[in-house]
Scaffold this motif. Structure first.
Motif, short mmCIF file in Angstrom:
data_model
loop_
_atom_site.label_atom_id
_atom_site.label_comp_id
_atom_site.label_asym_id
_atom_site.label_seq_id
_atom_site.Cartn_x
_atom_site.Cartn_y
_atom_site.Cartn_z
N PRO A 95 -1.43 -7.65 1.97
CA PRO A 95 -2.19 -6.55 2.59
C PRO A 95 -2.54 -5.50 1.55
O PRO A 95 -1.75 -5.20 0.64
CB PRO A 95 -1.21 -6.01 3.63
CG PRO A 95 0.15 -6.34 3.09
CD PRO A 95 0.00 -7.63 2.35
N ILE A 96 -3.71 -4.93 1.67
CA ILE A 96 -4.15 -3.87 0.76
C ILE A 96 -4.65 -2.70 1.58
O ILE A 96 -4.97 -2.83 2.77
CB ILE A 96 -5.25 -4.36 -0.20
CG1 ILE A 96 -6.44 -4.91 0.59
CG2 ILE A 96 -4.72 -5.42 -1.15
CD1 ILE A 96 -7.58 -5.39 -0.28
N ASN A 97 -4.72 -1.53 0.95
CA ASN A 97 -5.14 -0.31 1.63
C ASN A 97 -6.66 -0.33 1.79
O ASN A 97 -7.40 -0.26 0.79
CB ASN A 97 -4.71 0.91 0.82
CG ASN A 97 -4.93 2.20 1.58
OD1 ASN A 97 -5.54 2.22 2.65
ND2 ASN A 97 -4.43 3.30 1.02
N PRO A 98 -7.17 -0.39 3.01
CA PRO A 98 -8.63 -0.46 3.19
C PRO A 98 -9.36 0.78 2.70
O PRO A 98 -10.53 0.70 2.31
CB PRO A 98 -8.78 -0.64 4.70
CG PRO A 98 -7.47 -1.15 5.18
CD PRO A 98 -6.46 -0.51 4.29
N THR A 99 -8.71 1.96 2.71
CA THR A 99 -9.40 3.19 2.32
C THR A 99 -9.73 3.23 0.83
O THR A 99 -10.53 4.07 0.41
CB THR A 99 -8.52 4.41 2.68
OG1 THR A 99 -7.24 4.30 2.01
CG2 THR A 99 -8.30 4.49 4.18
N GLN A 100 -9.14 2.35 0.04
CA GLN A 100 -9.48 2.30 -1.37
C GLN A 100 -10.83 1.63 -1.62
O GLN A 100 -11.39 1.75 -2.73
CB GLN A 100 -8.37 1.56 -2.15
CG GLN A 100 -7.03 2.27 -2.12
CD GLN A 100 -5.96 1.49 -2.90
OE1 GLN A 100 -6.21 0.38 -3.36
NE2 GLN A 100 -4.79 2.09 -3.03
N TYR A 101 -11.33 0.92 -0.62
CA TYR A 101 -12.58 0.17 -0.80
C TYR A 101 -13.63 0.52 0.24
O TYR A 101 -14.80 0.19 0.06
CB TYR A 101 -12.28 -1.33 -0.73
CG TYR A 101 -11.21 -1.77 -1.67
CD1 TYR A 101 -11.50 -2.10 -2.99
CD2 TYR A 101 -9.88 -1.88 -1.24
CE1 TYR A 101 -10.50 -2.50 -3.86
CE2 TYR A 101 -8.89 -2.29 -2.10
CZ TYR A 101 -9.20 -2.61 -3.42
OH TYR A 101 -8.21 -3.01 -4.27
#
Length: 289
Positions: free
Chosen positions: A279-285
């Motif tokens: 999982p990755i932080n969506p707000t970074q992209y």
């Protein structure tokens, strides 16, 4: 003379005492055939015939197709079919294991469970892919003209060989206020975006729908597989407009926002972004506001 010696002589005499086997004509009593023999000859003859019969039977069973007619022996065709069935069973077993791994990976995405093992990129199978051979990729006249103009403009551009750093641009699924941020410590591998009811939810990029169904805890859920090992997850939707296996374009509406499932606390979009099983932080992209 002892009794044992006398007994041996009597047995020897019986074994080697010559007898005559005669075949006569019943009406005229003429001799047709006669044979001189003794018990030893009969014993040796019967033993020889028995050995020959046993050897012949063994040869037929071991080296000739006649053994197929003997009850209890499988035919060559039956053995061949059994071998083919065993190979097919092994292939089906591997396919079943792959499907089970796929379902387990989808379950982890739905529940956010990362304690046991991470998602395997090899276990995420793409759904129905669009056949590229059926798409006309030949450029139009306007496209050719535009290419010529761009080539002339960039002819003396010093940055002509510069390569883009981003290979995939992500589209915002919705625009709204983020009520809960991405927090892996609390096992919240998503961002919650507050929106109005029935707000269109759009896919962040082109891809294939892996899962589109209702779940008790997360309500209507849709999962899309994109290129570069990226998977996007949209939960608590009021309704879904796409089905499993559909090919979607970037920015295409795939669901309507709502509040479904037991874990929903209001009308919002629970959005998750996964890269190669992590999982990755969506707000970074993605800019949601």
């Amino acid at each position: 003379m002892s009794k044992k010696r006398l007994k041996r002589q009597v047995i020897k005499k019986k074994l080697f005492n010559k007898n005559r086997l005669v075949i006569l004509n019943e009406d005229t009593f003429d001799e047709i055939f006669s044979l001189r023999l003794n018990l030893m000859n009969v014993f040796v003859g019967l033993t020889t015939v028995s050995i020959v019969m046993i050897a012949l039977t063994t040869y037929i069973i071991a080296f000739t197709p006649l053994r197929e007619y003997i009850p209890g022996y499988a035919s060559t065709k039956l053995k061949r079919e059994a071998t083919d069935n065993a190979i097919k069973s092994d292939s089906l077993q591997r396919e079943l294991e792959a499907n089970q791994a796929y379902l387990a990976s989808i379950k982890k995405v739905l529940t956010g469970d990362l304690e046991t093992t991470r998602l395997s990129r090899d276990s995420i199978y793409a759904g129905q892919q669009q056949d590229a051979s059926s798409v006309d990729l030949s450029p139009s006249e306007a496209d050719l003209k535009l290419r010529e103009e761009v080539a002339l403009e960039d002819k003396y551009n010093l940055l002509e060989k510069a390569q883009p750093k981003v290979s995939l641009v992500l589209f915002a699924p919705v625009k709204g206020h983020i009520t809960e941020q991405y927090n892996p410590r609390e096992k919240h591998y998503a961002v919650d975006v507050a929106v109005a009811k029935d707000t269109p939810i759009k896919t962040i990029a082109a891809g294939t729908v892996l899962f589109a169904d209702w779940t008790p805890t997360n309500g209507n859920v849709i999962i899309v597989r994109h290129s570069d090992g990226i998977i996007s997850v949209y939960k608590h939707a009021a309704s879904l407009t796409k089905s499993q296996g559909d090919v979607v374009k970037s920015g295409e509406v795939i669901a309507m926002a709502g509040t479904t499932g037991t874990q929903s606390t209001g009308i919002h979009l629970h959005f998750e972004l996964w890269k190669d099983g992590y999982p990755i932080n969506p707000t970074q992209y993605i800019d949601f506001e």
